[in-house]
Motif scaffolding. Structure first.
Motif, PDB file in Angstrom:
ATOM      1  N   ASP A   1       0.841  -1.199   0.000  1.00 54.60           N
ATOM      2  CA  ASP A   1       0.000   0.000   0.000  1.00 54.60           C
ATOM      3  C   ASP A   1       0.878   1.252   0.000  1.00 54.60           C
ATOM      4  O   ASP A   1       2.104   1.169  -0.045  1.00 54.60           O
ATOM      5  CB  ASP A   1      -0.991  -0.022   1.166  1.00 54.60           C
ATOM      6  CG  ASP A   1      -0.318   0.018   2.532  1.00 54.60           C
ATOM      7  OD1 ASP A   1       0.861   0.423   2.629  1.00 54.60           O
ATOM      8  OD2 ASP A   1      -0.978  -0.358   3.515  1.00 54.60           O
ATOM      9  N   ARG A   2       0.247   2.410   0.059  1.00 56.35           N
ATOM     10  CA  ARG A   2       0.994   3.671  -0.016  1.00 56.35           C
ATOM     11  C   ARG A   2       2.000   3.836   1.118  1.00 56.35           C
ATOM     12  O   ARG A   2       2.976   4.562   0.990  1.00 56.35           O
ATOM     13  CB  ARG A   2       0.022   4.848  -0.024  1.00 56.35           C
ATOM     14  CG  ARG A   2      -0.784   4.866  -1.322  1.00 56.35           C
ATOM     15  CD  ARG A   2      -1.545   6.122  -1.413  1.00 56.35           C
ATOM     16  NE  ARG A   2      -0.616   7.108  -1.986  1.00 56.35           N
ATOM     17  CZ  ARG A   2      -0.950   8.040  -2.825  1.00 56.35           C
ATOM     18  NH1 ARG A   2      -2.190   8.154  -3.192  1.00 56.35           N
ATOM     19  NH2 ARG A   2      -0.067   8.885  -3.293  1.00 56.35           N
ATOM     20  N   SER A   3       1.764   3.160   2.238  1.00 59.04           N
ATOM     21  CA  SER A   3       2.700   3.253   3.358  1.00 59.04           C
ATOM     22  C   SER A   3       3.880   2.300   3.174  1.00 59.04           C
ATOM     23  O   SER A   3       4.806   2.314   3.978  1.00 59.04           O
ATOM     24  CB  SER A   3       1.987   2.949   4.680  1.00 59.04           C
ATOM     25  OG  SER A   3       1.649   1.571   4.736  1.00 59.04           O
TER      26      SER A   3
ATOM     27  N   ARG B   1       3.507  -1.070   3.066  1.00 57.85           N
ATOM     28  CA  ARG B   1       3.233  -2.344   3.735  1.00 57.85           C
ATOM     29  C   ARG B   1       2.349  -3.237   2.866  1.00 57.85           C
ATOM     30  O   ARG B   1       1.431  -2.755   2.206  1.00 57.85           O
ATOM     31  CB  ARG B   1       2.540  -2.109   5.063  1.00 57.85           C
ATOM     32  CG  ARG B   1       3.464  -1.532   6.119  1.00 57.85           C
ATOM     33  CD  ARG B   1       2.715  -1.397   7.408  1.00 57.85           C
ATOM     34  NE  ARG B   1       1.747  -0.304   7.223  1.00 57.85           N
ATOM     35  CZ  ARG B   1       1.658   0.764   7.985  1.00 57.85           C
ATOM     36  NH1 ARG B   1       2.413   0.897   9.012  1.00 57.85           N
ATOM     37  NH2 ARG B   1       0.776   1.710   7.731  1.00 57.85           N
TER      38      ARG B   1
END
Length: 167
Positions: free
Chosen positions: A157-159, A161
């Motif tokens: 995902d954008r983070s 993870r």
């Protein structure tokens, strides 16, 4: 290393290219044999022909390090690729609608190459929300059956993870 275009007209939910780079932009063509364009087949026919002509002048084996979109692959692209005899080409199997175009691309490309085992490669998106190990394994096998060497590409995902999966 050379980049002759940036961006992508597709708006894939998982991809950052169109968010970061916007729609397809054709750049000046400079010499190189390792092509890193985001989606070269989304470019205009004139640009693609000019890029392939430049690649044909190179003394080193050509490699498409950026993705070739199977759904955009046309017979005239395949004819130009046959002249280039690239060392490797990368495609992608990200969503279910990518499967049939991948099969068709494999058929077209195998008509000009008898041994595609090391030339045709395909990233297979795995681990996205709702995906299962069994479904990912099936996509990897389908990719192989379509004539491509599969490479698992883990969704993050954008983070940065990957989602957690149970079981």
């Amino acid at each position: 290393h050379v980049i002759t275009s940036r961006g992508c007209p597709n708006r894939c939910w998982f991809c950052e290219v169109w968010k970061r780079e916007g729609d397809i932009r054709e750049l000046p063509i400079t010499d190189g044999w390792l092509l890193h364009d985001d989606n070269i087949l989304a470019c205009s026919e004139n640009h693609i022909r000019a890029v392939f002509s430049m690649l044909g002048r190179q003394k080193h084996p050509v490699e498409f390090r950026g993705g070739l979109e199977a759904a955009r692959l046309k017979p005239w692209h395949v004819e130009l690729l046959a002249q280039l005899r690239p060392k490797q080409m990368f495609f992608a199997y990200d969503t279910p609608d990518d499967y049939e175009p991948l099969v068709m691309a494999g058929k077209m490309l195998r008509e000009i190459w008898t041994d595609t085992s090391k030339t045709l490669r395909c990233y297979v998106l795995c681990g996205y929300p709702g995906d299962t190990i069994e479904a990912a394994e099936k996509r990897m096998l389908q990719t192989r059956e379509a004539g491509f060497w599969p490479f698992a590409m883990l969704y993050v995902d954008r983070s940065g993870r990957a989602p957690r999966h149970s079981g």
